[in-house]
Design a protein around this motif. Structure first.
Motif, PDB file in Angstrom:
ATOM      1  N   GLY A 226       0.530 -24.656 -28.701  1.00 43.92           N
ATOM      2  CA  GLY A 226      -0.011 -25.501 -27.642  1.00 43.92           C
ATOM      3  C   GLY A 226      -0.590 -24.680 -26.500  1.00 43.92           C
ATOM      4  N   ARG A 227      -0.824 -25.338 -25.391  1.00 42.24           N
ATOM      5  CA  ARG A 227      -1.372 -24.673 -24.211  1.00 42.24           C
ATOM      6  C   ARG A 227      -0.479 -24.959 -22.998  1.00 42.24           C
ATOM      7  NH1 ARG A 227      -7.934 -25.852 -24.550  1.00 42.24           N
ATOM      8  NH2 ARG A 227      -8.305 -24.730 -26.530  1.00 42.24           N
ATOM      9  N   PRO A 228       0.660 -24.322 -22.964  1.00 38.77           N
ATOM     10  CA  PRO A 228       1.569 -24.545 -21.841  1.00 38.77           C
ATOM     11  C   PRO A 228       1.078 -23.845 -20.583  1.00 38.77           C
ATOM     12  CG  PRO A 228       2.433 -22.818 -23.233  1.00 38.77           C
ATOM     13  CD  PRO A 228       1.205 -23.349 -23.929  1.00 38.77           C
ATOM     14  N   ASP A 229       1.564 -24.283 -19.440  1.00 39.43           N
ATOM     15  CA  ASP A 229       1.276 -23.616 -18.170  1.00 39.43           C
ATOM     16  C   ASP A 229       2.245 -22.445 -18.042  1.00 39.43           C
ATOM     17  OD1 ASP A 229       1.034 -22.781 -15.528  1.00 39.43           O
ATOM     18  OD2 ASP A 229       0.654 -24.807 -14.778  1.00 39.43           O
ATOM     19  N   MET A 230       1.780 -21.249 -18.389  1.00 36.32           N
ATOM     20  CA  MET A 230       2.648 -20.079 -18.420  1.00 36.32           C
ATOM     21  C   MET A 230       3.122 -19.688 -17.022  1.00 36.32           C
ATOM     22  SD  MET A 230       3.026 -19.606 -21.546  1.00 36.32           S
ATOM     23  CE  MET A 230       4.037 -18.119 -21.435  1.00 36.32           C
ATOM     24  N   GLY A 231       2.332 -20.024 -15.997  1.00 36.60           N
ATOM     25  CA  GLY A 231       2.750 -19.728 -14.628  1.00 36.60           C
ATOM     26  C   GLY A 231       4.012 -20.500 -14.266  1.00 36.60           C
ATOM     27  N   VAL A 232       4.071 -21.758 -14.682  1.00 34.63           N
ATOM     28  CA  VAL A 232       5.254 -22.583 -14.424  1.00 34.63           C
ATOM     29  C   VAL A 232       6.447 -22.048 -15.201  1.00 34.63           C
ATOM     30  CG1 VAL A 232       6.264 -24.868 -14.742  1.00 34.63           C
ATOM     31  CG2 VAL A 232       3.925 -24.646 -13.876  1.00 34.63           C
ATOM     32  N   ILE A 233       6.218 -21.632 -16.441  1.00 33.12           N
ATOM     33  CA  ILE A 233       7.309 -21.121 -17.274  1.00 33.12           C
ATOM     34  C   ILE A 233       7.871 -19.825 -16.699  1.00 33.12           C
ATOM     35  CG2 ILE A 233       7.867 -20.135 -19.533  1.00 33.12           C
ATOM     36  CD1 ILE A 233       5.992 -22.174 -20.781  1.00 33.12           C
ATOM     37  N   VAL A 234       6.982 -18.914 -16.298  1.00 33.58           N
ATOM     38  CA  VAL A 234       7.437 -17.648 -15.707  1.00 33.58           C
ATOM     39  C   VAL A 234       8.204 -17.913 -14.408  1.00 33.58           C
ATOM     40  CG1 VAL A 234       6.692 -15.483 -14.641  1.00 33.58           C
ATOM     41  CG2 VAL A 234       5.629 -16.253 -16.767  1.00 33.58           C
ATOM     42  N   GLY A 235       7.669 -18.815 -13.583  1.00 37.47           N
ATOM     43  CA  GLY A 235       8.349 -19.168 -12.348  1.00 37.47           C
ATOM     44  C   GLY A 235       9.712 -19.778 -12.609  1.00 37.47           C
ATOM     45  N   SER A 236       9.812 -20.586 -13.665  1.00 37.44           N
ATOM     46  CA  SER A 236      11.090 -21.222 -14.001  1.00 37.44           C
ATOM     47  C   SER A 236      12.117 -20.187 -14.460  1.00 37.44           C
ATOM     48  CB  SER A 236      10.878 -22.266 -15.095  1.00 37.44           C
ATOM     49  OG  SER A 236      10.024 -23.305 -14.645  1.00 37.44           O
ATOM     50  N   TYR A 237      11.651 -19.178 -15.187  1.00 39.28           N
ATOM     51  CA  TYR A 237      12.563 -18.099 -15.595  1.00 39.28           C
ATOM     52  C   TYR A 237      13.062 -17.337 -14.367  1.00 39.28           C
ATOM     53  CZ  TYR A 237      12.479 -18.205 -20.700  1.00 39.28           C
ATOM     54  OH  TYR A 237      12.682 -18.556 -22.015  1.00 39.28           O
ATOM     55  N   CYS A 238      12.179 -17.097 -13.414  1.00 40.63           N
ATOM     56  CA  CYS A 238      12.596 -16.440 -12.168  1.00 40.63           C
ATOM     57  C   CYS A 238      13.625 -17.301 -11.443  1.00 40.63           C
ATOM     58  CB  CYS A 238      11.390 -16.201 -11.265  1.00 40.63           C
ATOM     59  SG  CYS A 238      10.226 -14.959 -11.879  1.00 40.63           S
ATOM     60  N   GLY A 239      13.369 -18.609 -11.404  1.00 44.04           N
ATOM     61  CA  GLY A 239      14.316 -19.519 -10.783  1.00 44.04           C
ATOM     62  C   GLY A 239      15.657 -19.508 -11.486  1.00 44.04           C
ATOM     63  N   ALA A 240      15.629 -19.394 -12.821  1.00 47.69           N
ATOM     64  CA  ALA A 240      16.873 -19.351 -13.591  1.00 47.69           C
ATOM     65  C   ALA A 240      17.682 -18.104 -13.244  1.00 47.69           C
ATOM     66  CB  ALA A 240      16.556 -19.377 -15.085  1.00 47.69           C
ATOM     67  N   LEU A 241      17.006 -16.988 -13.014  1.00 51.75           N
ATOM     68  CA  LEU A 241      17.709 -15.758 -12.644  1.00 51.75           C
ATOM     69  C   LEU A 241      18.299 -15.864 -11.240  1.00 51.75           C
ATOM     70  CD1 LEU A 241      15.335 -13.024 -14.133  1.00 51.75           C
ATOM     71  CD2 LEU A 241      17.527 -13.833 -15.039  1.00 51.75           C
TER      72      LEU A 241
END
Length: 242
Positions: free
Chosen positions: A127-142
């Motif tokens: 698919g075509r996910p918003d990778m910026g949101v995913i990367v930001g979410s991983y940062c938030g998870a940390l």
């Protein structure tokens, strides 16, 4: 505080996670729970879209039980087997030991999260996910995980029973998560709503998972970590004097 001493504690504690099957069981179980059921079955195919929104919405609650399991032994076990007294007689500052243990736990959690990288890779392929949101979410998870770890480490320093450390850590973190839902019931109380939102671990995590890392959210998590580690150091210092 010397980097050398912190590094020595860090290496010792990080090795301890992989010196027994417990660390590997934790990682495997976390991946099975978070990746297998909650993401693919509960969200991805049902939603029919290339997104990890559902995954990250569940992550704070998955962390609620997994992260205290990482920290419950860090001080409680030292007290139970009597190695804490030996540790406190060594030429180490309490802050060095606390920081070394925290960084080791954080590294272990980061390694565990890194192993979930197959999820965004798979989504990117189909698919075509918003990778910026995913990367930001991983940062938030940390950031979220760091706050959980600091709180759990503090609770572990207050008891020599690992089960008690786990239960109390879960209770404290749950309270800091649940307070984020309080504004729903306190709409008429004005300022209390904003106070609840600011104190909630969940509210700040949700802000980050929207794809924007706000300095206020970062300051909040850093403040929680620093305060919990500071109280941890003071508790160990008090025990040393006793």
């Amino acid at each position: 505080m010397t980097t050398r001493n912190v590094s020595a504690i860090f290496r010792k504690e990080l090795r301890s996670y992989f010196a027994s099957p417990v660390g590997y069981v934790f990682i495997i179980f976390f991946l099975l729970v978070s990746n297998g059921f909650f993401f693919f079955i509960a969200d991805f195919f049902r939603a029919g879209e290339a997104t990890m929104r559902g995954y990250f919405s569940l992550l704070p609650w998955i962390f609620l039980f997994f992260v205290p399991a990482v920290t419950m032994r860090l001080w409680a076990e030292e007290k139970k087997v009597g190695t804490l007294e030996i540790l406190l007689t060594m030429p180490l500052r309490e802050a060095e030991v606390v920081l070394g243990k925290f960084l080791a736990a954080f590294a272990f959690l980061a390694i565990t999260m890194l192993l979930t990288i197959t999820l965004p890779i798979s989504i990117k392929m189909i698919g075509r996910p918003d990778m910026g949101v995913i990367v930001g979410s991983y940062c938030g998870a940390l950031f979220l995980g760091a706050a959980y770890l600091a709180i759990g480490l503090l609770i572990s320093s207050l008891t020599e029973n690992q089960v008690v450390a786990f239960i109390v850590s879960v209770a404290v973190v749950f309270a800091l998560l649940a307070i984020g839902a309080a504004p729903v019931y306190l709409q008429s109380l004005g300022p209390i709503v904003h106070i609840c939102e600011y104190l909630s671990l969940l509210s700040h995590f949700n802000n980050i998972t929207r794809g924007v890392i706000d300095s206020r959210d970062v300051v909040y998590y850093v403040s929680v970590v620093v305060l919990a580690l500071y109280l941890n150091v003071k508790n160990i210092e008090a025990r040393k004097w006793r």
